[in-house]
Write a protein that holds these residues in place. Structure first.
Motif, short mmCIF file in Angstrom:
data_model
loop_
_atom_site.label_atom_id
_atom_site.label_comp_id
_atom_site.label_asym_id
_atom_site.label_seq_id
_atom_site.Cartn_x
_atom_site.Cartn_y
_atom_site.Cartn_z
N ARG A 112 0.82 -1.22 0.00
CA ARG A 112 0.00 0.00 0.00
C ARG A 112 0.86 1.27 0.00
O ARG A 112 0.31 2.36 0.06
CB ARG A 112 -0.91 0.02 1.24
N GLY A 113 2.18 1.13 -0.05
CA GLY A 113 3.03 2.29 -0.04
C GLY A 113 3.09 2.95 1.33
O GLY A 113 2.81 2.34 2.36
N PHE A 114 3.44 4.24 1.34
CA PHE A 114 3.53 4.99 2.59
C PHE A 114 2.12 5.36 3.03
O PHE A 114 1.36 5.97 2.27
CB PHE A 114 4.37 6.25 2.41
N ALA A 115 1.76 5.01 4.27
CA ALA A 115 0.41 5.27 4.78
C ALA A 115 0.49 5.90 6.15
O ALA A 115 1.42 5.67 6.92
CB ALA A 115 -0.39 3.97 4.85
N VAL A 167 -3.96 6.56 10.48
CA VAL A 167 -5.39 6.25 10.40
C VAL A 167 -5.61 5.03 9.51
O VAL A 167 -6.36 4.11 9.84
CB VAL A 167 -6.18 7.46 9.89
N LYS A 168 -4.94 5.01 8.37
CA LYS A 168 -5.09 3.89 7.45
C LYS A 168 -4.29 2.67 7.89
O LYS A 168 -4.76 1.54 7.81
CB LYS A 168 -4.65 4.30 6.05
N ARG A 169 -3.08 2.92 8.40
CA ARG A 169 -2.18 1.82 8.73
C ARG A 169 -2.53 1.13 10.03
O ARG A 169 -2.47 -0.10 10.14
CB ARG A 169 -0.74 2.35 8.79
N HIS A 170 -2.92 1.89 11.04
CA HIS A 170 -3.18 1.33 12.36
C HIS A 170 -4.59 1.62 12.88
O HIS A 170 -4.88 1.32 14.04
CB HIS A 170 -2.16 1.88 13.38
N ARG A 222 -6.27 13.69 11.11
CA ARG A 222 -5.64 12.39 10.84
C ARG A 222 -4.23 12.32 11.41
O ARG A 222 -3.38 11.55 10.94
CB ARG A 222 -5.62 12.12 9.33
N ALA A 223 -3.96 13.12 12.42
CA ALA A 223 -2.64 13.16 13.03
C ALA A 223 -2.51 12.10 14.13
O ALA A 223 -3.50 11.70 14.75
CB ALA A 223 -2.38 14.54 13.62
N PRO A 224 -1.28 11.62 14.41
CA PRO A 224 -1.10 10.58 15.43
C PRO A 224 -1.18 11.10 16.86
O PRO A 224 -1.39 10.31 17.78
CB PRO A 224 0.31 10.05 15.13
N ALA A 226 3.26 6.32 11.23
CA ALA A 226 3.11 6.25 9.78
C ALA A 226 4.33 5.56 9.18
O ALA A 226 5.43 5.61 9.72
CB ALA A 226 2.96 7.65 9.21
N GLY A 227 4.13 4.89 8.05
CA GLY A 227 5.25 4.20 7.40
C GLY A 227 4.77 3.31 6.28
O GLY A 227 3.61 3.39 5.84
N HIS A 228 5.67 2.46 5.82
CA HIS A 228 5.34 1.56 4.71
C HIS A 228 4.30 0.54 5.14
O HIS A 228 4.45 -0.10 6.19
CB HIS A 228 6.60 0.85 4.23
N MET A 229 3.27 0.37 4.34
CA MET A 229 2.17 -0.52 4.69
C MET A 229 2.09 -1.66 3.68
O MET A 229 2.19 -1.44 2.46
CB MET A 229 0.85 0.25 4.71
#
Length: 223
Positions: free
Chosen positions: A113-116, A119-122, A138-140, A159-162
């Protein structure tokens, strides 16, 4: 005895059971695979067989030397064995290894999924949407304290590679095995995108289920 095979994910479809229910199944092109190498405890320290799957267009010199006259294989994977292999190099492995009702563990690479963001990743909820928070949706949020411990803890979800990671789905039921077309129909979904490489192994849960079934039959006979 070899307990696994390599396959290619074709896609998903549905089947109607005898009771009229609809079952979602994944169609996998499983094999045929060839045994390209045999490893034993005496030589390598463990028992395993290496299987080759799908024809490759080109290989380098070392890969050709390893395969010899067996052919050009695109994928090579090892399958551990409990006992010394009773097969020879060049042995063919196909879907006859499985029967309807068997349980298998399927491993593959998940979709990248690239860099996510978080919110999307976790599945973070994000920040508040009121009280002057205009850019925190959408901030951590906070990622650590100040003086103690004074650094970000290892493994913190950020955030990171998903995706694009090895994923194993366990105890999928074999609905149908078609040796004529080298197809294997598995109940449910398997990891990865279409045409992705899959490693299909017989589940250890299969032995436990057989033991439970035998106990139930013994109890019925006792009554």
């Amino acid at each position: 005895m070899i307990k696994g095979i390599l396959g290619r994910k074709i896609g998903m479809t549905q089947l109607f059971t005898k009771g009229g229910w609809v079952e979602a199944v994944t169609v996998v092109e499983a094999g045929p695979c060839a045994v390209t190498q045999i490893k034993t405890v005496a030589k390598e320290g463990y028992n395993a067989v290496q299987l080759g799957f799908r024809e490759a267009k080109r290989l380098n010199a070392s890969e050709k030397g390893h395969l010899g006259k067996l052919g050009l294989f695109k994928h090579l994977r090892e399958f551990r064995l409990d006992e010394t292999p009773d097969v020879e190099v060049g042995h063919r492995v196909d879907v006859t290894l499985f029967q309807p009702g068997d349980l298998v563990d399927v491993s593959g690479l998940s979709k990248g999924r690239g860099f996510a963001g978080v919110v999307k990743r976790h599945h973070f909820a994000g920040g508040p949407k009121t009280h002057g928070q205009s850019d925190r949706h959408r901030a951590p949020g906070a990622i650590g304290s100040g003086t103690t411990p004074g650094h970000i803890l290892k493994g913190l979800r950020m955030a990171g590679h998903m995706g694009n990671q090895r994923v194993t789905v366990k105890c999928l039921e074999v609905v149908k095995a078609d040796p004529d077309r080298n197809l294997l129909l598995l109940k449910g979904a398997v990891p990865g995108a279409k045409n992705g490489l899959l490693e299909i192994r017989k589940s250890k849960r299969q032995v436990v289920r057989k033991q439970e079934t035998a106990k139930q039959e013994t109890k019925k006979q006792g009554k």
